[in-house]
Design a protein around this motif. Structure first.
Motif, PDB file in Angstrom:
ATOM      1  N   ASN A   1       0.836  -1.208   0.000  1.00 59.24           N
ATOM      2  CA  ASN A   1       0.000   0.000   0.000  1.00 59.24           C
ATOM      3  C   ASN A   1       0.871   1.258   0.000  1.00 59.24           C
ATOM      4  N   ASP A   2       1.949   1.230  -0.771  1.00 57.98           N
ATOM      5  CA  ASP A   2       2.831   2.412  -0.812  1.00 57.98           C
ATOM      6  C   ASP A   2       2.117   3.633  -1.369  1.00 57.98           C
ATOM      7  N   VAL A   3       1.013   3.424  -2.097  1.00 59.58           N
ATOM      8  CA  VAL A   3       0.263   4.571  -2.637  1.00 59.58           C
ATOM      9  C   VAL A   3      -0.689   5.168  -1.613  1.00 59.58           C
ATOM     10  N   ASP A   4      -0.813   4.526  -0.445  1.00 61.85           N
ATOM     11  CA  ASP A   4      -1.766   5.025   0.557  1.00 61.85           C
ATOM     12  C   ASP A   4      -3.136   5.152  -0.099  1.00 61.85           C
ATOM     13  N   VAL A   5      -3.593   4.035  -0.619  1.00 64.07           N
ATOM     14  CA  VAL A   5      -4.716   4.089  -1.557  1.00 64.07           C
ATOM     15  C   VAL A   5      -5.992   4.690  -0.959  1.00 64.07           C
ATOM     16  N   PHE A   6      -6.218   4.482   0.350  1.00 65.91           N
ATOM     17  CA  PHE A   6      -7.490   4.920   0.936  1.00 65.91           C
ATOM     18  C   PHE A   6      -7.592   6.423   1.190  1.00 65.91           C
ATOM     19  N   ILE A   7      -6.521   7.161   0.908  1.00 59.46           N
ATOM     20  CA  ILE A   7      -6.641   8.620   1.081  1.00 59.46           C
ATOM     21  C   ILE A   7      -7.199   9.262  -0.189  1.00 59.46           C
ATOM     22  N   ASN A   8      -7.389   8.464  -1.230  1.00 63.79           N
ATOM     23  CA  ASN A   8      -7.842   9.016  -2.503  1.00 63.79           C
ATOM     24  C   ASN A   8      -9.366   9.165  -2.555  1.00 63.79           C
ATOM     25  N   ASP A   9      -9.827  10.093  -3.390  1.00 62.97           N
ATOM     26  CA  ASP A   9     -11.269  10.199  -3.616  1.00 62.97           C
ATOM     27  C   ASP A   9     -11.782   8.884  -4.195  1.00 62.97           C
ATOM     28  N   ILE A  10     -10.981   8.299  -5.092  1.00 62.69           N
ATOM     29  CA  ILE A  10     -11.341   6.992  -5.652  1.00 62.69           C
ATOM     30  C   ILE A  10     -10.132   6.071  -5.521  1.00 62.69           C
ATOM     31  N   ALA A  11     -10.351   4.919  -4.886  1.00 64.04           N
ATOM     32  CA  ALA A  11      -9.254   3.974  -4.649  1.00 64.04           C
ATOM     33  C   ALA A  11      -9.581   2.657  -5.351  1.00 64.04           C
ATOM     34  N   LEU A  12      -8.612   2.151  -6.107  1.00 57.76           N
ATOM     35  CA  LEU A  12      -8.795   0.845  -6.744  1.00 57.76           C
ATOM     36  C   LEU A  12      -7.783  -0.124  -6.159  1.00 57.76           C
TER      37      LEU A  12
ATOM     38  N   SER B   1     -20.937  25.491  -3.337  1.00 56.61           N
ATOM     39  CA  SER B   1     -21.003  26.811  -2.691  1.00 56.61           C
ATOM     40  C   SER B   1     -19.898  26.996  -1.666  1.00 56.61           C
ATOM     41  N   ASP B   2     -19.587  25.932  -0.915  1.00 56.30           N
ATOM     42  CA  ASP B   2     -18.558  26.057   0.117  1.00 56.30           C
ATOM     43  C   ASP B   2     -17.403  25.129  -0.245  1.00 56.30           C
ATOM     44  N   ARG B   3     -16.300  25.706  -0.696  1.00 53.76           N
ATOM     45  CA  ARG B   3     -15.189  24.875  -1.171  1.00 53.76           C
ATOM     46  C   ARG B   3     -14.544  24.064  -0.060  1.00 53.76           C
ATOM     47  N   LYS B   4     -14.779  24.453   1.163  1.00 54.77           N
ATOM     48  CA  LYS B   4     -14.231  23.667   2.281  1.00 54.77           C
ATOM     49  C   LYS B   4     -14.973  22.329   2.402  1.00 54.77           C
ATOM     50  N   LEU B   5     -16.190  22.276   1.831  1.00 56.30           N
ATOM     51  CA  LEU B   5     -17.019  21.070   1.986  1.00 56.30           C
ATOM     52  C   LEU B   5     -17.348  20.436   0.636  1.00 56.30           C
ATOM     53  N   SER B   6     -16.458  20.634  -0.324  1.00 50.88           N
ATOM     54  CA  SER B   6     -16.835  20.218  -1.674  1.00 50.88           C
ATOM     55  C   SER B   6     -16.134  18.956  -2.167  1.00 50.88           C
ATOM     56  N   ARG B   7     -15.213  18.387  -1.376  1.00 52.03           N
ATOM     57  CA  ARG B   7     -14.570  17.150  -1.838  1.00 52.03           C
ATOM     58  C   ARG B   7     -15.594  16.011  -1.837  1.00 52.03           C
ATOM     59  N   LEU B   8     -15.272  14.978  -2.584  1.00 56.53           N
ATOM     60  CA  LEU B   8     -16.176  13.828  -2.746  1.00 56.53           C
ATOM     61  C   LEU B   8     -16.543  13.192  -1.398  1.00 56.53           C
ATOM     62  N   LYS B   9     -15.611  13.250  -0.436  1.00 56.57           N
ATOM     63  CA  LYS B   9     -15.897  12.615   0.867  1.00 56.57           C
ATOM     64  C   LYS B   9     -17.140  13.223   1.516  1.00 56.57           C
ATOM     65  N   TYR B  10     -17.319  14.538   1.336  1.00 62.02           N
ATOM     66  CA  TYR B  10     -18.495  15.176   1.936  1.00 62.02           C
ATOM     67  C   TYR B  10     -19.767  14.805   1.157  1.00 62.02           C
ATOM     68  N   THR B  11     -19.629  14.631  -0.155  1.00 60.38           N
ATOM     69  CA  THR B  11     -20.791  14.225  -0.959  1.00 60.38           C
ATOM     70  C   THR B  11     -21.235  12.829  -0.527  1.00 60.38           C
ATOM     71  N   ILE B  12     -20.258  11.943  -0.302  1.00 61.70           N
ATOM     72  CA  ILE B  12     -20.594  10.578   0.146  1.00 61.70           C
ATOM     73  C   ILE B  12     -21.291  10.638   1.504  1.00 61.70           C
ATOM     74  N   ASP B  13     -20.776  11.454   2.390  1.00 59.37           N
ATOM     75  CA  ASP B  13     -21.391  11.500   3.718  1.00 59.37           C
ATOM     76  C   ASP B  13     -22.772  12.167   3.671  1.00 59.37           C
ATOM     77  N   LYS B  14     -22.958  13.030   2.668  1.00 56.22           N
ATOM     78  CA  LYS B  14     -24.281  13.669   2.521  1.00 56.22           C
ATOM     79  C   LYS B  14     -25.287  12.670   1.936  1.00 56.22           C
ATOM     80  N   LEU B  15     -24.876  11.949   0.877  1.00 56.10           N
ATOM     81  CA  LEU B  15     -25.805  11.008   0.235  1.00 56.10           C
ATOM     82  C   LEU B  15     -25.887   9.683   0.989  1.00 56.10           C
ATOM     83  N   GLY B  16     -24.870   9.412   1.802  1.00 55.55           N
ATOM     84  CA  GLY B  16     -24.766   8.089   2.435  1.00 55.55           C
ATOM     85  C   GLY B  16     -24.098   7.152   1.451  1.00 55.55           C
ATOM     86  N   ILE B  17     -23.323   6.197   1.965  1.00 54.39           N
ATOM     87  CA  ILE B  17     -22.580   5.321   1.058  1.00 54.39           C
ATOM     88  C   ILE B  17     -23.536   4.532   0.153  1.00 54.39           C
TER      89      ILE B  17
END
Ligand code: SRM
Ligand code: SF4
Length: 557
Positions: A219-230, A294-310
């Motif tokens: 896991n040298d790429v630290d895969v889980f820190i990415n917006d999308i991890a394969l 609207s709020d760039r502090k909350l615009s990464r995909l992680k917040y969208t996932i938490d808003k929609l639910g996994i």
């Protein structure tokens, strides 16, 4: 979806940019300032550049009634982090002629050059182009450099995921040709038809997006820190498909509890590369359509996932893909660090991993690393690969050429240095921070080497000097050096002050927790001394410092 009346100012800049052109041409021609126009500072990121200034010289410049010393950082797009010898030699020359000369390997497996004056930006990009290199979409609200497990000798299947990284990068390139007419050709050719962009449209993504691919057990790429991890799933020595996860991201803002670091959540498994590409594409379109604009502090995909639910996110992606994810398959990571020194792959080719402290390649007195690497490149007998731990792999070396490369490594002190540095130093990562990063609150790469020198004797005191403890420092909570998932994370709060985090695991599967707030060097050393003491006494057999600290944190809650 964001209310049209409530869009952040960056949204207006993107849609009104005429395919990311804005007034960049005019900005570049303006000789009265080293800076570019404000809106263009946003747009230039999509072309892989940042406007910066030398923060060490701000006061001096102001005292002299001069504007800040503006310059540009350029980041290359290198999916999977690969250069040929000829490209390295070209990069060396470009760095010498146009930048500070330091070649910086980043935590996303690519290269940055700093300190490029406005008049040198175009020649730099043009020279990159001559070497078939570009910086398109290396920054900005688009997919960034796609990372993948770095060392081909780790697996015979490496080439497959390296190629997949390239395919994803291509698939996610913006369709506008502005990079070429602004930086290369000088001719403004806007062809609306070929520039139509079904993925990004004219609004691009709400925020940056990152994709990484890992081959377990590495896991040298630290895969889980990415917006999308394969995560490649291997059965009978074949890649049978990919687990796909989404929603990783490490940035946060001090004092804003709505922001947080998060590791990606598994969506499921797909059994072909075609489906993996389709899933990646549609994960991005869902983020494009549902992400916060609207709020760039909350615009990464992680917040969208938490808003929609996994479940909600997965259902939307599946609907757009026309297929469902299968349940995620078993996989196991066993290491995240780079394997230094020589390794041989299944074809008998040799690979030498060089330890490069925080990715900074330069010559210093007694250690001519940069000159040594140029000499190696001039043999034409190696390729250059970069790791997400900011190191360099001299790769694909034939048996008959190994001796020649070994000799240059030795003569320039490169192999000696890689052999002799401590385990802690080899497991350290720091972000750029001062003097170029405009967001830095504290030092990063200029200070961690000094601190490590002071921590080394403390580890020795407890006989822990050979432990592979990960230590990572960032000059602010944005997490560029991935401090939130280190065993010891130091996060800058003010000049000389850091939050100390502990309890992350060694493999990048668990975030750490803030243990001490806003402390200086003395207290950092005292705290670590105490923790190492308790660890050496109370650890279970083979227990890592991260796992021990996690357990310790539960006991003192
Ligand atoms: Fe980063 C912004 C450097 C990897 C999260 N990052 C910046 C900027 C461009 C500062 C700015 O916006 O003005 C830094 C430029 C410093 C300089 O002078 O060069 C910067 N980031 C870096 C690099 C060079 C650190 C390094 O020393 O290697 C890495 C370049 C990677 C690349 O090649 O693309 C780098 N940045 C990361 C990572 C780690 C990773 O991706 O593996 C992260 C955490 C993961 C993530 O994205 O969440 C990261 N950088 C950020 C953030 C926080 C984003 C957020 O979601 O809040 C920012 C700030 C922002 O975007 O507003 C940021
Ligand atoms: Fe700059 Fe902060 Fe990123 Fe370090 S973590 S490079 S200080 S934005």
């Amino acid at each position: 979806m964001t209310d049209k009346n409530n869009l952040s100012p960056v949204e207006r800049i993107k849609t009104g940019s005429n395919g990311l052109r804005g007034t960049l041409k005019e900005s570049l021609l303006d000789d009265f300032t080293g800076a570019i126009r404000e809106d263009d500072q946003t747009l230039i990121k999509f072309h892989g550049m940042y406007q910066q200034d030398d923060r060490d010289r701000r006061e001096e410049r102001v005292a002299k009634k001069l504007e800040w010393l503006y310059s540009y950082m350029i980041r290359l797009r290198l999916p999977g982090g690969f250069l040929t010898s000829a490209q390295w030699a070209g990069l060396h020359e470009i760095a010498e002629n146009h930048s500070t000369g330091v070649i910086k390997i980043t935590t996303r497996q690519t290269i940055q050059l700093h300190g490029i004056l406005k008049s040198h930006v175009k020649p730099t990009i043009q020279n990159f182009n001559l070497h078939h290199l570009d910086s398109i979409a290396a920054c900005g609200d688009v997919n960034r450099n796609v990372t993948c497990t770095s060392n081909p000798s780790e697996s015979p299947l490496h080439q497959e995921i390296y190629e997949l990284a390239g395919k994803i990068s291509e698939m996610c390139l913006p369709k506008t040709k502005s990079y070429y007419d602004l930086w290369i050709d000088d001719e403004l050719v806007i062809d609306r038809k070929t520039e139509e962009d079904p993925l990004y449209q004219d609004r691009y993504l709400p925020r940056k997006l990152k994709i990484g691919i890992a081959i377990p057990p590495n896991n040298d790429v630290d895969v889980f820190i990415n917006d999308i991890a394969l995560i490649a799933i291997i059965e009978n020595n074949q890649i049978v498909g990919y687990n796909i996860a989404a929603g990783g991201g490490l940035g946060a803002t001090h004092g804003n509890d709505a922001t947080y670091a998060r590791l990606a959540s598994l969506l499921g498994f797909v059994d072909t590369e075609e489906k993996a590409l389709k899933a990646v594409y549609e994960i991005i379109t869902v983020q494009r359509d549902f992400g916060n604009r609207s709020d760039r502090k909350l615009s990464r995909l992680k917040y969208t996932i938490d808003k929609l639910g996994i479940e909600g996110y997965r259902t939307e992606v599946e609907k757009r893909c026309g297929f469902a994810f299968e349940p995620a398959r078993e996989f196991k990571f066993e290491q995240r660090k780079d394997r230094y020194g020589w390794l041989q792959n299944h074809e008998g080719k040799w690979f030498y991993t060089v330890f490069v402290e925080h990715g900074r390649i330069l010559d210093i007195e007694g250690y001519p690393l940069k000159s040594g690497l140029l000499k190696i490149a001039e043999t034409g007998k190696v390729n250059f690969r970069f790791t997400c731990n900011q190191n360099l792999i001299l790769s694909d070396i034939h048996e008959q050429d190994k001796g020649e490369i070994e000799k240059i490594l030795k003569e320039h002190g490169i192999s000696g240095y890689t052999d002799e540095v401590s385990a802690l130093r080899k497991n350290s990562v720091a972000c750029v921070a001062l003097n170029t990063c405009s967001l830095a609150l504290a030092e990063g790469q200029r200070y961690l080497p000094v601190l490590v020198t002071k921590i080394e004797p403390v580890l020795e005191k407890y006989g822990l000097q050979n432990e592979d403890i990960t230590i990572r420092m960032t000059g602010c909570p944005n997490g560029c050096g991935r401090s939130p998932n280190a065993e010891i994370g130091l996060v800058g709060t003010a000049y000389g002050k850091y939050n100390l985090h502990i309890g992350g695991d060694r493999l990048g599967m668990r975030l750490n927790t803030k243990f001490k707030e806003n402390i200086g060097e003395e207290e950092i050393l005292e705290t670590l001394d105490e923790l190492f003491g308790i660890y050496s006494e109370g650890r279970y057999s083979e227990e890592t410092f991260g796992d021990f600290s996690y357990r310790y944190l539960q006991t003192i809650k």
